[in-house]
Design a protein around this motif. Structure first.
Motif, PDB file in Angstrom:
ATOM      1  N   ALA A   1       0.780  -1.106   0.062  1.00  0.00           N
ATOM      2  CA  ALA A   1      -0.036  -0.031  -0.172  1.00  0.00           C
ATOM      3  C   ALA A   1       1.008   1.265   0.078  1.00  0.00           C
ATOM      4  O   ALA A   1       0.650   2.367  -0.615  1.00  0.00           O
ATOM      5  N   GLU A   2       1.952   1.348   0.610  1.00  0.00           N
ATOM      6  CA  GLU A   2       2.785   2.254   0.786  1.00  0.00           C
ATOM      7  C   GLU A   2       3.392   2.539  -0.736  1.00  0.00           C
ATOM      8  O   GLU A   2       3.547   3.901  -1.070  1.00  0.00           O
ATOM      9  N   VAL A   3       3.824   1.562  -1.414  1.00  0.00           N
ATOM     10  CA  VAL A   3       4.238   1.708  -2.693  1.00  0.00           C
ATOM     11  C   VAL A   3       3.085   2.238  -3.735  1.00  0.00           C
ATOM     12  O   VAL A   3       3.530   3.236  -4.245  1.00  0.00           O
ATOM     13  N   TYR A   4       1.878   1.772  -3.488  1.00  0.00           N
ATOM     14  CA  TYR A   4       0.950   2.353  -4.451  1.00  0.00           C
ATOM     15  C   TYR A   4       0.739   3.865  -4.012  1.00  0.00           C
ATOM     16  O   TYR A   4       0.344   4.445  -4.956  1.00  0.00           O
ATOM     17  N   GLU A   5       0.452   4.097  -2.872  1.00  0.00           N
ATOM     18  CA  GLU A   5       0.234   5.497  -2.541  1.00  0.00           C
ATOM     19  C   GLU A   5       1.385   6.434  -2.961  1.00  0.00           C
ATOM     20  O   GLU A   5       0.985   7.423  -3.485  1.00  0.00           O
ATOM     21  N   LYS A   6       2.564   5.952  -3.181  1.00  0.00           N
ATOM     22  CA  LYS A   6       3.490   6.817  -3.592  1.00  0.00           C
ATOM     23  C   LYS A   6       3.713   6.828  -5.151  1.00  0.00           C
ATOM     24  O   LYS A   6       3.819   7.935  -5.860  1.00  0.00           O
ATOM     25  N   HIS A   7       3.242   5.897  -5.746  1.00  0.00           N
ATOM     26  CA  HIS A   7       3.399   5.791  -7.243  1.00  0.00           C
ATOM     27  C   HIS A   7       1.959   5.632  -8.088  1.00  0.00           C
ATOM     28  O   HIS A   7       2.060   5.703  -9.235  1.00  0.00           O
ATOM     29  N   LYS A   8       0.834   5.650  -7.501  1.00  0.00           N
ATOM     30  CA  LYS A   8      -0.387   5.532  -8.209  1.00  0.00           C
ATOM     31  C   LYS A   8      -0.710   6.613  -9.260  1.00  0.00           C
ATOM     32  O   LYS A   8      -1.414   6.241 -10.221  1.00  0.00           O
ATOM     33  N   GLY A   9       0.136   7.634  -9.391  1.00  0.00           N
ATOM     34  CA  GLY A   9      -0.099   8.629 -10.273  1.00  0.00           C
ATOM     35  C   GLY A   9       0.971   8.795 -11.464  1.00  0.00           C
ATOM     36  O   GLY A   9       1.062   9.153 -12.312  1.00  0.00           O
ATOM     37  N   ASN A  10       1.728   7.418 -11.311  1.00  0.00           N
ATOM     38  CA  ASN A  10       2.708   7.145 -12.283  1.00  0.00           C
ATOM     39  C   ASN A  10       2.525   6.198 -13.259  1.00  0.00           C
ATOM     40  O   ASN A  10       3.311   5.349 -13.455  1.00  0.00           O
ATOM     41  N   ASN A  11       1.294   6.138 -13.766  1.00  0.00           N
ATOM     42  CA  ASN A  11       0.911   4.964 -14.633  1.00  0.00           C
ATOM     43  C   ASN A  11       1.235   3.533 -14.039  1.00  0.00           C
ATOM     44  O   ASN A  11       1.865   2.728 -14.577  1.00  0.00           O
ATOM     45  N   PHE A  12       0.385   3.504 -12.795  1.00  0.00           N
ATOM     46  CA  PHE A  12       0.914   2.527 -12.007  1.00  0.00           C
ATOM     47  C   PHE A  12      -0.501   1.674 -11.500  1.00  0.00           C
ATOM     48  O   PHE A  12      -1.316   2.644 -10.915  1.00  0.00           O
ATOM     49  N   GLU A  13      -0.648   0.561 -11.626  1.00  0.00           N
ATOM     50  CA  GLU A  13      -1.956  -0.168 -10.971  1.00  0.00           C
ATOM     51  C   GLU A  13      -1.557  -1.424 -10.374  1.00  0.00           C
ATOM     52  O   GLU A  13      -0.619  -2.089 -10.881  1.00  0.00           O
ATOM     53  N   ILE A  14      -2.497  -1.835  -9.401  1.00  0.00           N
ATOM     54  CA  ILE A  14      -2.378  -3.176  -9.007  1.00  0.00           C
ATOM     55  C   ILE A  14      -3.806  -3.846  -8.851  1.00  0.00           C
ATOM     56  O   ILE A  14      -4.662  -3.189  -8.758  1.00  0.00           O
ATOM     57  N   VAL A  15      -3.651  -5.136  -9.265  1.00  0.00           N
ATOM     58  CA  VAL A  15      -4.965  -5.956  -9.469  1.00  0.00           C
ATOM     59  C   VAL A  15      -4.951  -7.205  -8.349  1.00  0.00           C
ATOM     60  O   VAL A  15      -3.922  -7.665  -8.448  1.00  0.00           O
ATOM     61  N   LEU A  16      -5.771  -7.150  -7.333  1.00  0.00           N
ATOM     62  CA  LEU A  16      -5.719  -8.134  -6.832  1.00  0.00           C
ATOM     63  C   LEU A  16      -6.124  -9.391  -7.420  1.00  0.00           C
ATOM     64  O   LEU A  16      -7.247  -9.670  -7.731  1.00  0.00           O
ATOM     65  N   ILE A  17      -5.520 -10.759  -7.089  1.00  0.00           N
ATOM     66  CA  ILE A  17      -6.105 -12.068  -7.533  1.00  0.00           C
ATOM     67  C   ILE A  17      -6.477 -12.638  -6.214  1.00  0.00           C
ATOM     68  O   ILE A  17      -5.363 -13.568  -5.680  1.00  0.00           O
ATOM     69  N   SER A  18      -7.537 -12.800  -5.793  1.00  0.00           N
ATOM     70  CA  SER A  18      -7.695 -13.198  -4.547  1.00  0.00           C
ATOM     71  C   SER A  18      -7.975 -14.792  -4.450  1.00  0.00           C
ATOM     72  O   SER A  18      -8.534 -15.333  -5.291  1.00  0.00           O
ATOM     73  N   LEU A  19      -7.556 -15.431  -3.571  1.00  0.00           N
ATOM     74  CA  LEU A  19      -7.419 -16.776  -3.578  1.00  0.00           C
ATOM     75  C   LEU A  19      -8.308 -17.131  -2.149  1.00  0.00           C
ATOM     76  O   LEU A  19      -8.401 -18.333  -1.951  1.00  0.00           O
ATOM     77  N   ASP A  20      -9.033 -16.103  -1.722  1.00  0.00           N
ATOM     78  CA  ASP A  20      -9.862 -16.564  -0.569  1.00  0.00           C
ATOM     79  C   ASP A  20     -11.079 -17.400  -0.984  1.00  0.00           C
ATOM     80  O   ASP A  20     -11.547 -17.500  -2.104  1.00  0.00           O
ATOM     81  N   GLU A  21     -11.395 -18.284   0.117  1.00  0.00           N
ATOM     82  CA  GLU A  21     -12.467 -19.249  -0.221  1.00  0.00           C
ATOM     83  C   GLU A  21     -13.927 -18.814   0.212  1.00  0.00           C
ATOM     84  O   GLU A  21     -15.060 -19.209  -0.283  1.00  0.00           O
ATOM     85  N   LYS A  22     -13.987 -17.587   1.125  1.00  0.00           N
ATOM     86  CA  LYS A  22     -15.323 -17.182   1.541  1.00  0.00           C
ATOM     87  C   LYS A  22     -15.550 -15.699   0.953  1.00  0.00           C
ATOM     88  O   LYS A  22     -14.434 -14.949   1.265  1.00  0.00           O
ATOM     89  N   TYR A  23     -16.540 -15.364   0.514  1.00  0.00           N
ATOM     90  CA  TYR A  23     -16.711 -14.045   0.052  1.00  0.00           C
ATOM     91  C   TYR A  23     -16.591 -12.998   1.168  1.00  0.00           C
ATOM     92  O   TYR A  23     -16.219 -11.998   0.909  1.00  0.00           O
ATOM     93  N   GLU A  24     -17.081 -13.458   2.251  1.00  0.00           N
ATOM     94  CA  GLU A  24     -16.888 -12.272   3.444  1.00  0.00           C
ATOM     95  C   GLU A  24     -15.511 -12.055   3.795  1.00  0.00           C
ATOM     96  O   GLU A  24     -15.153 -10.654   3.797  1.00  0.00           O
TER      97      GLU A  24
END
Length: 540
Positions: free
Chosen positions: A217-240
């Motif tokens: 999150a620290e990396v994202y906050e610093k560089h989100k304006g620099n053509n940078f994005e993160i996509v979560l690939i969740s491996l959770d079993e429960k929606y909650e």
């Protein structure tokens, strides 16, 4: 050449010439003659089996309509109730649970050593593959008919796909061409094209993922304006679990349980959590797993190119060469450590001492097991050298846990709310704990394996220098010359124990970790510390 198996003979017994369905009906063995058959060895008590069975059900639903494919379940359950409850989740046939001898013989015939295990037989009963589990996981129903030609074809297609990889080929799946935000907005995949994109594989319940998410999150906050994005690939079993964790993340995600999640897991050969795949602006894979770079360099690792990482590695090397105690322990607003009585000790008063940085946590069982050994060594070293100190760097999640753990220690620590903890963890690339690192009086890093050295040599390992450890090892090697090279022990008398040098092992006598010489049986993975083996005079 593989031998053919007559399934009507292999799957039957003297009293039985049928299989059973999930409804309890008897199905004649002739019904599977000429079909491709998967023999599924599994058990309800087995976690990997329970995870794999739904994937096999999904593949079966797709393949069954072809009319020439069937699966036969061989249970490893211990009682009839467990078998019935587990078999109800399946759509195929089974050898009756009551036929214990048949199930046992089939495991031996097909050399089943671990479950889940899926043997694929062709229409004549020849074994096509013993890797059915791996193929279903990786290719799903596309692996059908499981021939080597089909598998090789799929692998070639996968290689071609990687050569032509793009953001769309990775993130668009079927009719879904969007990602979601934590506010449930749909973000078209094309909006990410031309950006550096990280695919973050993780689960909300994994401790390592929880800690890494904060750093990411620290990396994202610093560089989100620099053509940078993160996509979560969740491996959770429960929606909650997915919903709760994703709500706290500022980036995007694939929808929960999206079919593409499983495909990407196989595509990027996911093995460890967390995993951070970095895609360059053209959609090609830049880093297969950049977790260690984020942990070591923080936001400076962006944009994760080889050139940037090489520059950071060079800077790190120069920093290490110029390292002093103050350079790693003093920041703009903190220049002290604390005693467990709350007393502040200025860092400059520790300059010139031999220091051990001790990374541990109260929730870590290895930390709790190692601490008494460290305390003993600490007291013994202190008697010989007053200019020796240990500084505890906690990985605890709350202050009360930190405080209670620290109160049991005789040395110093960084305060709980101290940013230097994260800095030092990155600086020394701390992955697992406990870790003990020796710092010389001049501030250089002397040794990063202090824990292992104390386990092997106790306080005699001090001052942990390379020359001192080399001398210790030579002395230990010299001492072993009078020992027998082989021995039998009353607790392990079926095989001889050989005196060998092991990097690390678990002593079967005292149940503690061992490093260096051991009396060891490789066949049984049985090892003893020299101190736990018979005395020299007994051996001689």
């Amino acid at each position: 050449m593989a031998m053919a198996n007559d399934l009507t003979v292999v799957l039957s017994s003297k009293e039985r010439d049928f299989l059973i369905s999930t409804k309890g009906e008897q199905v004649t063995l002739s019904s599977i003659t000429g079909k491709i058959v998967g023999l599924y060895f599994s058990g309800s008590w087995c976690g990997p089996c329970r995870q794999f069975t739904p994937k096999l059900v999904e593949a079966y639903e797709s393949l069954y309509p072809k009319g020439d494919f069937e699966i036969v379940f061989m249970s490893s359950d211990k009682d009839d109730e467990s078998f019935n409850e587990y078999f109800e989740k399946m759509l195929w046939l089974a050898v009756p649970f009551s036929d214990v001898e048949a199930r046992k013989n089939l495991k031996q015939l097909f050399k089943v050593r671990a479950i889940p295990h899926l043997v694929i037989l062709d229409g004549t009963g020849k074994v096509l593959s013993n890797d059915g589990v791996k193929y279903i996981k990786h290719f799903g129903p596309e692996a059908y008919p499981f021939t080597s030609e089909r598998i090789n074809y799929l692998r070639l297609e996968e290689e071609k796909a990687k050569e032509n990889q793009s953001l769309r080929s990775l993130l668009v799946y079927g009719s879904r061409d969007y990602l979601i935000s934590n506010e449930e907005n749909k973000i078209p995949v094309p909006e990410l094209e031309g950006k550096t994109v990280c695919l973050y594989f993780g689960t909300s319940t994994h401790r390592g993922c929880k800690n890494f998410t904060l750093k990411l999150a620290e990396v994202y906050e610093k560089h989100k304006g620099n053509n940078f994005e993160i996509v979560l690939i969740s491996l959770d079993e429960k929606y909650e679990d997915f919903k709760e964790s994703f709500e706290a993340m500022p980036w995007l995600a694939l929808p929960f349980k999206d079919k593409n999640c499983e495909r990407l897991v196989q595509y990027f050969e996911h093995k460890l959590l967390p995993q951070l795949v970095v895609l360059s602006p053209d959609g090609k894979t830049l880093q297969q797993n950049a977790v260690k770079f984020v942990e070591e360099y923080g936001d400076e690792a962006f944009p994760f190119t080889q050139e940037k990482l090489a520059t950071l590695a060079d800077l790190k090397k120069k920093k290490l060469e110029a390292q002093t105690l103050e350079s790693i322990l003093v920041t703009a607003d903190r220049d002290f450590v604390i005693s467990n009585g709350g007393l502040k000790v200025p860092v400059h008063k520790l300059v010139g001492n031999n220091i051990v940085l001790y990374f541990a946590a109260s929730w870590s069982l290895p930390s709790r097991e190692f601490q008494p050994k460290l305390e003993t060594a600490y007291q013994e070293i202190k008697k010989k050298d007053e200019n020796f100190e240990v500084i505890f760097i906690s990985s605890d999640q709350d202050e009360s846990s930190f405080t209670n753990f620290f109160l049991s220690m005789p040395w110093l620590a960084l305060p709980f709310d101290d940013e230097r903890r994260s800095f030092l963890s990155r600086r020394f690339n701390i992955v697992g704990i406990p870790v003990a690192i020796a710092i010389s009086p001049s501030g250089f890093t002397v040794n990063t394996q202090v824990r292992q050295l104390l386990e092997t040599h106790g306080s005699g390992a001090y001052p942990f220098t390379e020359e001192h450890i080399k001398n210790l090892q030579q002395q230990l090697d010299k001492n072993t010359t009078g020992w027998p090279k082989k021995d039998r022990n009353e607790s392990h008398n079926e095989h001889e124990l050989a005196l060998i040098h092991q990097q690390v092992y678990l002593c079967s006598g005292c149940k503690e970790m061992g490093y260096g010489w051991a009396f060891f049986c490789k066949r049984c993975d049985y090892g003893l510390h020299p101190k736990c083996a018979p005395k020299q005079e007994e051996m001689n």
